[in-house]
Motif scaffolding. Structure first.
Motif, short mmCIF file in Angstrom:
data_model
loop_
_atom_site.label_atom_id
_atom_site.label_comp_id
_atom_site.label_asym_id
_atom_site.label_seq_id
_atom_site.Cartn_x
_atom_site.Cartn_y
_atom_site.Cartn_z
N PRO B 200 12.38 -3.25 -4.72
CA PRO B 200 12.18 -1.91 -4.18
C PRO B 200 11.97 -1.86 -2.67
O PRO B 200 11.34 -2.73 -2.07
CB PRO B 200 10.92 -1.44 -4.90
N PHE B 218 9.38 -4.85 -1.07
CA PHE B 218 8.80 -5.85 -1.97
C PHE B 218 9.58 -7.14 -1.79
O PHE B 218 10.81 -7.16 -1.94
CB PHE B 218 8.90 -5.39 -3.42
N LYS B 222 5.72 -9.05 -3.89
CA LYS B 222 4.60 -8.57 -3.09
C LYS B 222 5.09 -7.53 -2.09
O LYS B 222 6.04 -7.76 -1.36
CB LYS B 222 3.96 -9.73 -2.31
N PRO B 223 4.39 -6.39 -2.06
CA PRO B 223 4.79 -5.37 -1.09
C PRO B 223 4.26 -5.69 0.30
O PRO B 223 3.14 -6.16 0.46
CB PRO B 223 4.14 -4.10 -1.63
#
Lengths: 174, 437
Positions: B200, B218, B222-223
């Protein structure tokens, strides 16, 4: 019946839900952590924990176990764990408490309604609700990694309650 | 309700071979200024330029909601310069203004685009320009003409030369989805991919100078928040804390980013100084606080919070201080951002089962719903404040739509053959918008 330790609690939950389960047997789990080994592929050997049960393989793979349930669904704009799914989360908590080298990712998700960043926050709140109930069973914080994808990764694409209900979820990924 | 006017113009799209952008004006235009933009003549030899300048100018002007344009087929004459204009030809059609023009060869590969704008009732020439152009920037030239016409007649700056950024989800060859961050002209043409990811991408936000985009990406589950230069592609990770790294919002001076972090337990608004990297926490509440947006004067930050039980808009001084609730109407108000003049917000509001775009007048608290979709989201003001672009779902598709701030003109921007489009953000006015001229 009183539950005195996460280890026993885990076995109780397992035994209550396994079809044709006989007795718990005298061989309870060894010290938490001892029986578990994580392979590179993420497979887990918990033969010690499952000793005495009639499921011979990895309890995570036992289709009769609540551990086989890896998706916790939520009501709209809610992050409270539904009553019918609490036992599933507790079973995972007990499993992790016993197998302290096992780690999981707890992924929070939301349906597509509402704003995207709010849904990221909502997904995280759901993941945290699951995490907190797992921790309450004696699992350690460093066994759990939290991430929220909000509405970005729907399980089901659709614009109706059926799809939305599928997408309001927390996934437990071993 | 007026009849639906559909303009379909072909364009070369970078991803698929040929796609078409459909601009569908779905609402009436009563009260809009009648204007005729006569097809420009080509005064060179050989093939005419590949862009219909007059059609692009017409489309821009009608999209704004401020103008009603005359179809070329209804015109009684086709003048191309002041010497050929007979005002009565346009008076009888009820036109108040008229644009004529011609394209001349200019050097070996260039053009000179000349146009004039008239007031039909006064019988007066209002303005005229000669703009050097190339085949590559004829569309940009047309947008610039629309800007000049718009500003001359309304007194406000036109936003037709600006751009939009948006996130698009595109099915891959192997059936998986790719997520791309795109930048296109304000009318949806000429998208260029800024970032392409299997994971995303969220919440793109233009820097005030229009040269950079902040966004959430992401990476390996992990964003993180990144700032990327649009032209060079150079990017920098500015936040990757445990938990949520979301909703970046630029301060008007471009030196700070407000953002959402949950590193301290739950989502809170922080302000990151991009130079010193210092981080300042702005909210402190166990509820969700997210989606910050700065007021144009830099003094206030609005954000979404469910501290009252349901998501509503709140505000806090950007320097920190007491939090005040802003929205009271309805059970769900989120994703607010300020109009360029700072007098209103655009936000997502829930109406029954539907999520719609609305404006909130900060002076009197009046909420006006502008869209009529079932799932409209991510509204973003044009830099002149006249229009709002947003994401909408029609059937199973996510597309872009725009609405004039008075709600009179709504349009859908359909990128045919493309993927799901969402999270549009309108760029500010920048010099770089006109860098090609």
């Amino acid at each position: 019946m009183k539950l005195f330790s996460p280890q026993i609690a885990a076995l109780v939950v397992l035994s209550l839900t396994m079809a044709g389960c006989s007795t718990m047997g005298g061989k309870t789990a060894k010290d938490s952590g001892e029986g578990a080994a994580v392979s590179e592929a993420g497979g887990v050997d918990i033969s010690a924990a499952s000793a005495g049960e009639n499921w011979q393989g990895n309890p995570l793979d036992n289709p009769g176990s609540p551990l086989s349930v890896r998706i916790i669904y939520f009501d709209y704009d809610e992050s409270q764990i539904r009553e019918d799914l609490r036992d599933v989360v507790i079973a995972h908590g007990n499993y992790l408490a016993i197998n302290s080298t096992v780690t999981i990712t707890v992924e929070g998700h939301a349906d597509e309604r509402g704003s995207r960043e709010y849904n990221i926050a909502l997904g995280e709140r759901r993941a945290n609700a699951v995490r907190n109930l797992i921790l309450a069973q004696g699992a350690a914080e460093n066994q759990i990694y939290i991430v929220s994808y909000g509405e970005e990764r729907p399980l089901m694409v659709g614009a109706d309650e059926e799809a939305w209900a599928q997408n309001r979820r927390v996934e437990l990924l071993y | 309700m007026n009849k639906i006017l559909v303009l379909v113009v072909g364009l070369l799209w970078h991803f698929q071979a040929i796609a078409a952008l459909t601009i569908e004006i779905t609402e009436g235009v009563e009260g809009a200024l009648p204007i005729a933009v006569v097809p420009f003549s080509w005064e060179g030899t050989g093939a005419a330029p590949g862009q219909d300048i007059a059609a692009i100018v017409s489309s821009d002007l009608s999209r704004s909601g401020r103008f009603k344009t005359l179809p070329a087929s209804d015109m009684l004459a086709r003048p191309h310069s002041d010497a050929e204009v007979e005002y009565r030809d346009w008076k009888v059609l009820g036109m108040e203004n008229l644009v004529v023009g011609r394209i001349q060869p200019n050097g070996s590969a260039g053009y000179l685009v000349r146009f004039q704008l008239f007031d039909v009732f006064k019988g007066a020439l209002l303005t005229g320009y000669s703009i050097p152009a190339t085949a590559g920037n004829l569309r940009a030239t047309a947008h610039r003409i629309a800007d000049i016409v718009y500003e001359t007649l309304t007194g406000e700056k036109g936003a037709f030369s600006t751009r939009i950024a948006y996130v698009e989800s595109i099915p891959d060859a192997d059936g998986k989805k790719r997520v791309v961050l795109q930048v296109a002209d304000a009318d949806g043409y000429g998208p260029q991919t800024i970032l392409n990811s299997p994971d995303p991408i969220m919440s793109p936000a233009w820097s005030p100078d229009g040269l950079r985009l902040a966004y959430v990406s992401f990476v390996r589950g992990k964003p993180g928040i990144y700032v990327q230069e649009v032209f060079t592609g150079k990017r920098q990770q500015v936040a990757a804390y445990p938990g949520i790294n979301g909703a970046p919002a630029w301060s008007p001076d471009g030196r700070q980013l407000a953002l959402t972090l949950s590193k301290d337990g739950n989502p809170e608004i922080y302000v990151l100084n991009l130079t010193s990297k210092g981080l300042r926490r702005l909210t402190e509440h166990y509820a969700i606080d997210t989606e910050p947006s700065w007021s144009p004067d830099g003094r206030t930050i609005v954000f979404t919070s469910d501290r009252g039980g349901k998501p509503q808009i709140y505000r806090v001084p950007a320097s920190g201080g007491r939090v005040e609730r802003v929205t009271f109407e309805g059970s769900y108000n989120a994703r607010a951002s300020y109009s360029p003049d700072g007098k209103s917000l655009t936000l997502v509001t829930r109406q029954g089962a539907d999520f719609r775009i609305a404006t909130l007048q900060l002076g009197n608290g009046r909420l006006q719903v502008l869209s009529d979709g079932v799932l409209d989201e991510s509204p973003s003001f044009a830099p002149n404040g006249d229009m709002i672009i947003y994401a909408t779902r029609t059937g199973g598709r996510h597309e872009l739509a725009a609405v004039s701030v008075d709600g009179r003109v709504r349009q859908r921007l359909t990128l045919q053959g493309g993927g799901d489009v969402r999270e549009p953000v309108w760029s500010p006015f920048t010099k770089s918008n006109r860098r090609n001229q």
